[in-house]
Write an enzyme that holds these catalytic residues in place. Structure first.
Site, PDB file in Angstrom:
ATOM      1  N   ASP A 129     140.663 110.055  58.769  1.00 29.93           N
ATOM      2  CA  ASP A 129     141.418 109.092  59.555  1.00 29.93           C
ATOM      3  C   ASP A 129     142.904 109.370  59.298  1.00 29.93           C
ATOM      4  O   ASP A 129     143.272 110.143  58.414  1.00 29.93           O
ATOM      5  CB  ASP A 129     141.028 107.644  59.224  1.00 29.93           C
ATOM      6  CG  ASP A 129     141.384 106.707  60.392  1.00 29.93           C
ATOM      7  OD1 ASP A 129     142.166 107.125  61.284  1.00 29.93           O
ATOM      8  OD2 ASP A 129     140.899 105.564  60.430  1.00 29.93           O
TER       9      ASP A 129
HETATM   10  C1  BGC Z   1     142.598 104.599  63.336  1.00 30.72           C
HETATM   11  C2  BGC Z   1     141.603 105.497  64.017  1.00 30.72           C
HETATM   12  C3  BGC Z   1     142.278 106.243  65.144  1.00 30.72           C
HETATM   13  C4  BGC Z   1     143.429 107.035  64.551  1.00 30.72           C
HETATM   14  C5  BGC Z   1     144.149 107.896  65.565  1.00 30.72           C
HETATM   15  C6  BGC Z   1     143.855 105.339  62.938  1.00 30.72           C
HETATM   16  O1  BGC Z   1     144.838 104.472  62.509  1.00 30.72           O
HETATM   17  O2  BGC Z   1     141.988 104.015  62.207  1.00 30.72           O
HETATM   18  O3  BGC Z   1     140.505 104.765  64.476  1.00 30.72           O
HETATM   19  O4  BGC Z   1     141.372 107.059  65.801  1.00 30.72           O
HETATM   20  O5  BGC Z   1     144.354 106.136  63.999  1.00 30.72           O
HETATM   21  O6  BGC Z   1     144.890 107.164  66.442  1.00 30.72           O
END
Ligand code: BGC
Length: 764
Positions: A300
């Site tokens: 993530d």
């Molecule tokens: C979120 C993810 C997301 C990623 C990219 C993160 O802060 O937890 O779910 O896909 O950002 O935007």
């Protein structure tokens, strides 16, 4: 035969490598794309040509940067990203969108890097790209797997036309905590429903042929346990027991693998002391070894780096070491792999085999997408213009929006509204808001592009419609940076609302959360109606009791006062681009509500976590007022405000003749008769629950194990059958082994988890 084939393949690889090395061809990677080879062979061939740094480059993902179609940056962070792209040290980019921009970054990767390996372009296509479907929690309320699949299909269609080929969706995290802002992004509290929806979404995004230009790779996230953040506070510690992990959290992820999902995203949280990103039990032992997942895992955002703050890695280098060894294949925005991994391999701290494995997995998905055949296949300007916002896509999102609405309460048949000669007062700032229905995950959708409830209702011209805001929803700036303060004290416009309410036959009040009040990092401790909306509701109620409350929200709300006083309540979530049309069609009875709650509504925050499939405990619920020492609160009931699976219709359904038949070993057939006893045609979600009465690991008092969507005309009756097999009757023990134990069971069927019909059966 196999020996001959592998001999010929080796020759082909050697010849190609020699030819490519000699020729200085800028598109070496595309040259390895011979149709005579399988994808695995092509990937192996490419891997054998790559330097260690290039392989690590595939494991590096950068966020979008500079105006890609403008001049290249010459200094700073962005210049470094640009330089890395040209060196082949970037495998993927996220948040680059639109044909022109995607083509521009792809061109650098393909035409300027040594091997010319195309990028995979990721984006959060959570419930649509520009034309938005309802938020995922709302869609889950439809229990309509076809509609949900279709919604993901058109999301893929639109996103792929804008250059995107990989979505960070579906989020398959189960959550039992309405305080957590991200419940809006999942399918609710139940593992069975959640698994079915995960599968539908993955099939929708990926289709049956990933190499088509209208399908995109999906991503099951966040592995694992993210939805169990303590106290519903985003990013918080997760500490769950083995049984919950195996039986509640894992199933939708396992189903995602079985549905062929191409990627996984790990999660920000630690799980029992080890951050998920650095957790090799999760990523290697369970996901890749036990479940045989052959796609890749992306971290993530910054989660590799965050292991330092977690107190698990002392610096970025150690964080890179731990996460690479644990099986996180791609680094989203920690800059850890690109800067540290090569040294770690040279120092023997990370084996090159792990790097090869990660690069192989990523290259394989790129091959499956067809990016090696044509890196620009998603970059057609004409197609982009034609597809985005098309009427076909709008029809699909309207359809699923109607199906996502849940009728929570409807006394005295106040709904549906009459289409003629009624004086209707519409109240609430959310009723005219054209941005809030888009929710918080709407990076590509423009402000003010949703149909508002006011606009939707104005299409029904047979009535006299008046409108007053009553109170502002938002003060200050809503957007980035997020200022989520909802109007807390300004009641100056109450009077206008009260005036029109006084004159009306029926008042429709649209209240709830603004779209930006749920989502990532929007946890709340108070989940009633924000600001002075509750006061507005009570003030209007003083002058007119014929109120239809339309809720807009991204999570269950504690609306106990409203439930006690307001005759009709509709849960309309944040429904996306077609929101107002969907709500108006429900209000006026052009669509009979068929949604059912995918998450329990608590009476008060103190009941959280509250969910239907709880355990009986040693001191279960009792009606005996003389018993003091039982599992309960002294100031609140144990029951929810609205149970999981609850949802009414304008017609009535009745269930009868529940029968259970054994059909062979561990095969049970359950049948029931469903009748439409009301005056409207309608759809009902018939739900089947079981209870395994005694087991080596205690089982919940009810578990959803089947559901059917049935449409019936007034007075129509239908026999419905469900099949229960070992898959539904077993569970995971604390060693993570799926077992089926003989013994006594109960089966329940009805229109919510609060079912009335029950029967017994036993397994031999
Ligand atoms: C979120 C993810 C997301 C990623 C990219 C993160 O802060 O937890 O779910 O896909 O950002 O935007």
């Amino acid at each position: 035969m196999n020996t001959i084939k592998s001999f010929l393949t080796t020759i082909l690889i050697v010849v190609t490598v020699v030819a490519c090395t000699k020729s200085q061809n800028k598109k070496l990677a595309l040259n390895t794309n011979s149709t005579a080879l399988t994808i695995d062979e092509k990937v192996d061939q490419l891997i054998s040509m790559m330097t260690l740094e290039e392989k690590i480059g595939q494991m590096n993902q950068y966020n979008g940067f500079w105006d890609v179609t403008g001049p290249a940056p010459s200094e700073g962070h962005e210049a470094k990203k640009y330089d890395h792209l040209r060196k082949g040290y970037v495998g993927s980019m996220l948040n680059v969108r639109g044909v022109n921009d995607v083509r521009a970054v792809q061109k650098i990767a393909v035409e300027e890097s040594r091997l010319g390996i195309p990028l995979i372009i990721g984006f959060d296509v959570i419930h649509g790209y520009k034309t938005l479907s309802p938020i995922p929690l709302a869609e889950a309320a439809s229990w309509d797997l076809e509609a949900i699949k279709k919604s993901s299909e058109v999301a893929a269609l639109e996103a792929s036309a804008a250059g995107i080929n990989w979505t960070f969706a579906p989020m398959v995290d189960i959550s039992r905590d309405a305080r957590w802002g991200r419940v809006m992004e999942g399918a609710g509290e139940d593992a069975f429903l959640g698994s079915k929806i995960a599968e539908a979404r993955i099939l929708g995004f990926q289709g049956n042929d990933l190499s088509k230009n209208n399908t995109i790779a999906a991503c099951a996230k966040h592995f694992a346990g993210y939805g169990f953040a303590e106290a519903g506070k985003d990013y918080n510690t997760v500490d769950v027991g083995t049984s919950t992990l195996n039986n509640i959290i894992f199933p939708p992820f396992k189903t995602s693998v079985e549905a062929g999902v191409k990627t996984f995203m790990n999660s920000f949280n630690e799980l029992n002391g080890v951050p998920a990103t650095g957790n090799s039990t999760l990523q290697r032992k369970i996901l890749k070894d036990k479940w045989n997942f052959d796609g890749f895992v992306v971290s993530d955002w910054g989660s590799i780096m965050e292991m330092i703050a977690h107190g698990h890695a002392k610096d970025l280098k150690q964080a890179a070491e731990i996460s690479a060894n644990a099986g996180s294949d791609m680094d989203m925005e920690s800059y850890a792999y690109v800067s540290e991994l090569a040294d770690l391999v040279r120092e023997g701290k990370v084996s090159e085999e792990f790097i090869n494995d990660a690069a192989r997995r990523i290259l394989k998905v790129k091959h499956e997408l067809g990016l090696f055949d044509d890196p620009y296949k998603y970059c057609n300007l004409e197609r982009e213009k034609e597809v985005i916002g098309s009427s076909e896509i709008n029809e699909v999102v309207l359809d699923v929006a109607k199906k996502s609405i849940v009728l929570l309460k409807n006394e005295n048949e106040l709904l549906p509204l009459k289409q003629k000669n009624q004086k209707i007062a519409l109240i609430g700032a959310l009723a005219s808001d054209k941005t809030s229905p888009l929710g918080s995950w709407r990076i590509a959708a423009d402000d003010n592009t949703a149909i508002s409830v006011l606009e939707g209702m104005q299409k029904y011209s047979g009535n006299k419609l008046t409108y007053a805001k009553g109170t502002d929803v938002a003060l200050g700036k809503i957007g980035f940076p997020f200022e989520l303060e909802i109007n807390t004290n300004d009641k100056t416009e109450f009077n206008e609302a009260i005036d029109i309410a006084q004159e009306a036959d029926v008042v429709v009040m649209v209240l709830g959360e603004h779209g930006f009040q749920s989502g990532e990092a929007r946890s709340r401790t108070k989940i009633g109606l924000p600001g002075v909306q509750q006061e507005l509701l009570e003030a209007v109620y003083e002058v007119n009791k014929n109120i239809v409350l339309v809720l807009n929200n991204g999570r269950p709300l504690t609306i106990t006062w409203a439930d006690r006083h307001i005759p009709s309540i509709i849960e309309a979530w944040q429904l996306g681009t077609q929101s107002g049309n969907a709500i108006a069609q429900i209000l006026y009875g052009d669509y009979n509500p068929s949604g059912k709650l995918p998450m329990t509504f608590p009476r008060s925050v103190g009941q959280i976590p509250i969910y239907y499939n709880y355990k009986n405990t040693g001191r279960p619920t009792t009606d005996n007022p003389n018993i003091v020492f039982w599992s309960h609160y002294i100031d609140e009931s144990n029951t929810p405000l609205y149970p999981f699976g609850h949802g009414l219709s304008y017609t009535n359904f009745s269930y009868s003749q529940l029968k259970v038949k054994a059909k062979g070993k561990n095969q049970i057939e359950v049948s029931v008769v469903l009748a439409n006893t009301g005056n409207y045609k309608g759809k009902e979600v018939a739900q089947l629950y079981i209870r395994d009465l005694f087991a080596s690991v205690t089982r919940p008092i009810k578990e959803l194990k089947g559901f059917k969507l049935v449409e019936l005309a007034p007075n129509e009756t239908k026999a419905i059958t469900f099949k229960l097999t070992e898959k539904e009757l077993g569970f995971y023990n604390n060693e993570g082994v799926f077992i089926v134990e003989p013994g006594n069971f109960k089966v329940f069927v009805g229109g919510s988890s609060d079912t009335v019909l029950e029967e017994d059966f036993s397994l031999k």
